[in-house]
Motif scaffolding. Structure first.
Motif, PDB file in Angstrom:
ATOM      1  N   ALA A  70       0.793  -1.230   0.000  1.00 56.75           N
ATOM      2  CA  ALA A  70       0.000   0.000   0.000  1.00 56.75           C
ATOM      3  C   ALA A  70       0.826   1.281   0.000  1.00 56.75           C
ATOM      4  O   ALA A  70       0.335   2.326  -0.444  1.00 56.75           O
ATOM      5  N   ASP A  71       2.057   1.243   0.488  1.00 53.12           N
ATOM      6  CA  ASP A  71       2.867   2.464   0.502  1.00 53.12           C
ATOM      7  C   ASP A  71       3.760   2.596  -0.725  1.00 53.12           C
ATOM      8  O   ASP A  71       4.613   3.479  -0.802  1.00 53.12           O
ATOM      9  N   GLY A  72       3.556   1.706  -1.708  1.00 52.95           N
ATOM     10  CA  GLY A  72       4.313   1.783  -2.952  1.00 52.95           C
ATOM     11  C   GLY A  72       5.588   0.961  -2.968  1.00 52.95           C
ATOM     12  O   GLY A  72       6.251   0.870  -4.003  1.00 52.95           O
ATOM     13  N   SER A  73       5.941   0.354  -1.836  1.00 51.00           N
ATOM     14  CA  SER A  73       7.135  -0.489  -1.780  1.00 51.00           C
ATOM     15  C   SER A  73       6.767  -1.947  -2.011  1.00 51.00           C
ATOM     16  O   SER A  73       5.640  -2.368  -1.760  1.00 51.00           O
ATOM     17  N   HIS A  74       7.731  -2.716  -2.479  1.00 52.48           N
ATOM     18  CA  HIS A  74       7.507  -4.127  -2.785  1.00 52.48           C
ATOM     19  C   HIS A  74       7.585  -5.018  -1.544  1.00 52.48           C
ATOM     20  O   HIS A  74       8.207  -4.657  -0.546  1.00 52.48           O
ATOM     21  N   THR A  75       6.967  -6.169  -1.663  1.00 56.64           N
ATOM     22  CA  THR A  75       7.232  -7.287  -0.766  1.00 56.64           C
ATOM     23  C   THR A  75       7.292  -8.546  -1.613  1.00 56.64           C
ATOM     24  O   THR A  75       7.068  -8.492  -2.833  1.00 56.64           O
ATOM     25  N   LEU A  76       7.594  -9.662  -0.984  1.00 53.05           N
ATOM     26  CA  LEU A  76       7.590 -10.947  -1.668  1.00 53.05           C
ATOM     27  C   LEU A  76       6.512 -11.834  -1.064  1.00 53.05           C
ATOM     28  O   LEU A  76       6.300 -11.834   0.145  1.00 53.05           O
ATOM     29  N   PHE A  77       5.846 -12.588  -1.923  1.00 53.17           N
ATOM     30  CA  PHE A  77       4.847 -13.563  -1.501  1.00 53.17           C
ATOM     31  C   PHE A  77       5.373 -14.953  -1.813  1.00 53.17           C
ATOM     32  O   PHE A  77       5.850 -15.219  -2.927  1.00 53.17           O
ATOM     33  N   VAL A  78       5.313 -15.849  -0.804  1.00 53.40           N
ATOM     34  CA  VAL A  78       5.786 -17.230  -0.955  1.00 53.40           C
ATOM     35  C   VAL A  78       4.577 -18.145  -1.070  1.00 53.40           C
ATOM     36  O   VAL A  78       3.923 -18.446  -0.059  1.00 53.40           O
ATOM     37  N   PRO A  79       4.215 -18.598  -2.271  1.00 52.20           N
ATOM     38  CA  PRO A  79       3.017 -19.422  -2.450  1.00 52.20           C
ATOM     39  C   PRO A  79       3.025 -20.702  -1.622  1.00 52.20           C
ATOM     40  O   PRO A  79       1.991 -21.114  -1.095  1.00 52.20           O
ATOM     41  N   SER A  80       4.183 -21.338  -1.490  1.00 56.14           N
ATOM     42  CA  SER A  80       4.247 -22.614  -0.770  1.00 56.14           C
ATOM     43  C   SER A  80       3.897 -22.469   0.707  1.00 56.14           C
ATOM     44  O   SER A  80       3.468 -23.424   1.356  1.00 56.14           O
ATOM     45  N   MET A  81       4.079 -21.251   1.249  1.00 55.68           N
ATOM     46  CA  MET A  81       3.767 -20.987   2.653  1.00 55.68           C
ATOM     47  C   MET A  81       2.525 -20.114   2.806  1.00 55.68           C
ATOM     48  O   MET A  81       2.056 -19.902   3.927  1.00 55.68           O
ATOM     49  N   ASN A  82       2.016 -19.602   1.683  1.00 62.26           N
ATOM     50  CA  ASN A  82       0.919 -18.633   1.717  1.00 62.26           C
ATOM     51  C   ASN A  82       1.259 -17.482   2.667  1.00 62.26           C
ATOM     52  O   ASN A  82       0.476 -17.106   3.538  1.00 62.26           O
ATOM     53  N   GLU A  83       2.460 -16.933   2.475  1.00 58.65           N
ATOM     54  CA  GLU A  83       2.996 -15.948   3.411  1.00 58.65           C
ATOM     55  C   GLU A  83       3.735 -14.829   2.676  1.00 58.65           C
ATOM     56  O   GLU A  83       4.429 -15.082   1.685  1.00 58.65           O
ATOM     57  N   HIS A  84       3.590 -13.600   3.179  1.00 58.66           N
ATOM     58  CA  HIS A  84       4.331 -12.451   2.650  1.00 58.66           C
ATOM     59  C   HIS A  84       5.548 -12.168   3.535  1.00 58.66           C
ATOM     60  O   HIS A  84       5.526 -12.423   4.735  1.00 58.66           O
ATOM     61  N   TYR A  85       6.572 -11.593   2.941  1.00 60.04           N
ATOM     62  CA  TYR A  85       7.742 -11.168   3.699  1.00 60.04           C
ATOM     63  C   TYR A  85       7.412  -9.966   4.584  1.00 60.04           C
ATOM     64  O   TYR A  85       8.005  -9.787   5.640  1.00 60.04           O
ATOM     65  N   HIS A  86       6.518  -9.099   4.111  1.00 60.09           N
ATOM     66  CA  HIS A  86       6.161  -7.885   4.843  1.00 60.09           C
ATOM     67  C   HIS A  86       4.648  -7.683   4.799  1.00 60.09           C
ATOM     68  O   HIS A  86       3.943  -8.391   4.092  1.00 60.09           O
ATOM     69  N   SER A  87       4.198  -6.651   5.508  1.00 62.17           N
ATOM     70  CA  SER A  87       2.782  -6.308   5.497  1.00 62.17           C
ATOM     71  C   SER A  87       2.362  -5.774   4.136  1.00 62.17           C
ATOM     72  O   SER A  87       3.045  -4.923   3.548  1.00 62.17           O
ATOM     73  N   VAL A  88       1.212  -6.226   3.646  1.00 64.24           N
ATOM     74  CA  VAL A  88       0.692  -5.710   2.376  1.00 64.24           C
ATOM     75  C   VAL A  88       0.182  -4.280   2.555  1.00 64.24           C
ATOM     76  O   VAL A  88      -0.088  -3.581   1.585  1.00 64.24           O
ATOM     77  N   ASN A  89       0.074  -3.827   3.801  1.00 64.83           N
ATOM     78  CA  ASN A  89      -0.341  -2.453   4.090  1.00 64.83           C
ATOM     79  C   ASN A  89       0.824  -1.465   4.009  1.00 64.83           C
ATOM     80  O   ASN A  89       0.640  -0.274   4.275  1.00 64.83           O
ATOM     81  N   GLY A  90       1.996  -1.963   3.657  1.00 59.48           N
ATOM     82  CA  GLY A  90       3.159  -1.103   3.498  1.00 59.48           C
ATOM     83  C   GLY A  90       4.413  -1.749   4.041  1.00 59.48           C
ATOM     84  O   GLY A  90       4.612  -1.771   5.261  1.00 59.48           O
ATOM     85  N   ALA A  91       5.273  -2.266   3.164  1.00 58.49           N
ATOM     86  CA  ALA A  91       6.500  -2.938   3.608  1.00 58.49           C
ATOM     87  C   ALA A  91       7.462  -1.946   4.257  1.00 58.49           C
ATOM     88  O   ALA A  91       7.947  -2.170   5.375  1.00 58.49           O
ATOM     89  N   LYS A  92       7.753  -0.858   3.584  1.00 58.44           N
ATOM     90  CA  LYS A  92       8.661   0.156   4.126  1.00 58.44           C
ATOM     91  C   LYS A  92       8.100   0.742   5.419  1.00 58.44           C
ATOM     92  O   LYS A  92       8.820   0.895   6.402  1.00 58.44           O
ATOM     93  N   THR A  93       6.812   1.064   5.413  1.00 62.05           N
ATOM     94  CA  THR A  93       6.175   1.657   6.598  1.00 62.05           C
ATOM     95  C   THR A  93       6.266   0.726   7.790  1.00 62.05           C
ATOM     96  O   THR A  93       6.568   1.154   8.917  1.00 62.05           O
ATOM     97  N   GLU A  94       6.008  -0.558   7.578  1.00 61.28           N
ATOM     98  CA  GLU A  94       6.077  -1.544   8.653  1.00 61.28           C
ATOM     99  C   GLU A  94       7.488  -1.640   9.220  1.00 61.28           C
ATOM    100  O   GLU A  94       7.682  -1.617  10.448  1.00 61.28           O
ATOM    101  N   ALA A  95       8.487  -1.749   8.344  1.00 59.50           N
ATOM    102  CA  ALA A  95       9.873  -1.898   8.795  1.00 59.50           C
ATOM    103  C   ALA A  95      10.334  -0.677   9.582  1.00 59.50           C
ATOM    104  O   ALA A  95      10.971  -0.808  10.634  1.00 59.50           O
ATOM    105  N   GLU A  96      10.024   0.505   9.111  1.00 54.78           N
ATOM    106  CA  GLU A  96      10.405   1.726   9.813  1.00 54.78           C
ATOM    107  C   GLU A  96       9.732   1.809  11.177  1.00 54.78           C
ATOM    108  O   GLU A  96      10.361   2.168  12.180  1.00 54.78           O
ATOM    109  N   HIS A  97       8.459   1.481  11.209  1.00 53.18           N
ATOM    110  CA  HIS A  97       7.663   1.599  12.431  1.00 53.18           C
ATOM    111  C   HIS A  97       8.172   0.667  13.527  1.00 53.18           C
ATOM    112  O   HIS A  97       8.397   1.094  14.671  1.00 53.18           O
ATOM    113  N   ILE A  98       8.353  -0.600  13.181  1.00 47.83           N
ATOM    114  CA  ILE A  98       8.671  -1.612  14.192  1.00 47.83           C
ATOM    115  C   ILE A  98      10.156  -1.662  14.529  1.00 47.83           C
ATOM    116  O   ILE A  98      10.538  -1.664  15.707  1.00 47.83           O
TER     117      ILE A  98
END
Length: 241
Positions: free
Chosen positions: A16-44
């Motif tokens: 959502a913040d325009g930055s990329h993340t990766l999705f792993v189909p075999s785990m049905n899991e994202h590397y970061h929040s789909v609501n903003g990868a950069k925003t999540e990393a900076e925040h936490i």
């Protein structure tokens, strides 16, 4: 210690913040929040972890190098904080250079430092590397669940940077979610992290589950719930007093 050359099949997605993340189909899991990868990393990790530590030089341990987003944001902070950072990151599944070059972090975050982002990924595995005068990096290609501390017979131990004995001031616990990788979230591993940290050391993680909070407390941490980034109500910060 040789790189194990394991990999996970993943797909690039825009958050959502325009930055990329990766999705792993075999785990049905994202590397970061789909609501903003950069925003999540900076925040936490940057705001709740790195910026809250007064240590200098500052030793950071990251569980999950992944896309290099946390490391890149931390490297950029060295220029604002005017302190040296010694950064250790553990990763079992290094990304391919092709995948790394497809990610848009340099363009979205700081185009003038594009080369530094790629330097993080080009840095040799399992050997200390100086990326800038103020930022040193050790990427360890290892299964975190095999870590022991302070067992000198282990292939690699927490609390070391090359041959130097250290204590971590900040820990970014950024493994895949407990329901996807339960083996990464257990009492023994949190105990090992606690033992390897400095007095007043800070651990931050996006996971606010009660079971994780109780394990951190059992290790000896003082744990607090903090407001999360967009799309997440709470996160955890644990302090070794």
């Amino acid at each position: 210690m040789e790189t194990k050359q394991k990999s996970l099949s993943s797909e690039i997605e825009l958050t959502a913040d325009g930055s990329h993340t990766l999705f792993v189909p075999s785990m049905n899991e994202h590397y970061h929040s789909v609501n903003g990868a950069k925003t999540e990393a900076e925040h936490i990790y940057i705001n709740y972890g790195l910026k809250e530590s007064s240590a200098s030089p500052l030793h950071v341990l990251e569980i999950g190098f992944g896309t290099g987003l946390n490391a890149f944001l931390t490297l950029l902070e060295t220029q604002k904080l005017h302190k040296k950072i010694i950064y250790t990151s553990l990763e079992l599944y290094p990304l391919s250079l092709e995948k790394i070059r497809a990610l848009n972090y340099p363009d979205v975050i700081s185009p003038e430092f594009t080369d530094l982002y790629y330097d993080l990924h080009r840095a040799e595995w399992n050997a200390p590397c100086k990326i800038t005068p103020d930022f040193s990096l050790l990427k360890v290609n290892i299964d975190f669940t095999c870590i022991t501390y302070p067992d000198e017979s282990a292939a690699w131990n927490l609390g070391t940077f090359g041959n130097e004995k250290i204590a971590y001031d900040v820990v970014y616990f950024d493994a895949f979610a407990p329901e996807k990788q339960p083996e990464m979230w257990n009492q023994k591993l949190f105990d090992a992290i606690y033992a390897s940290m400095s007095h007043n050391g800070i651990l931050t993680t996006y996971c606010a589950k009660g079971v994780i909070r109780r394990m951190l407390q059992s290790s000896g941490f003082t744990v607090e719930r903090l407001p999360g980034p967009p799309g997440k109500r709470e996160v955890l910060r644990a302090i070794k007093l």
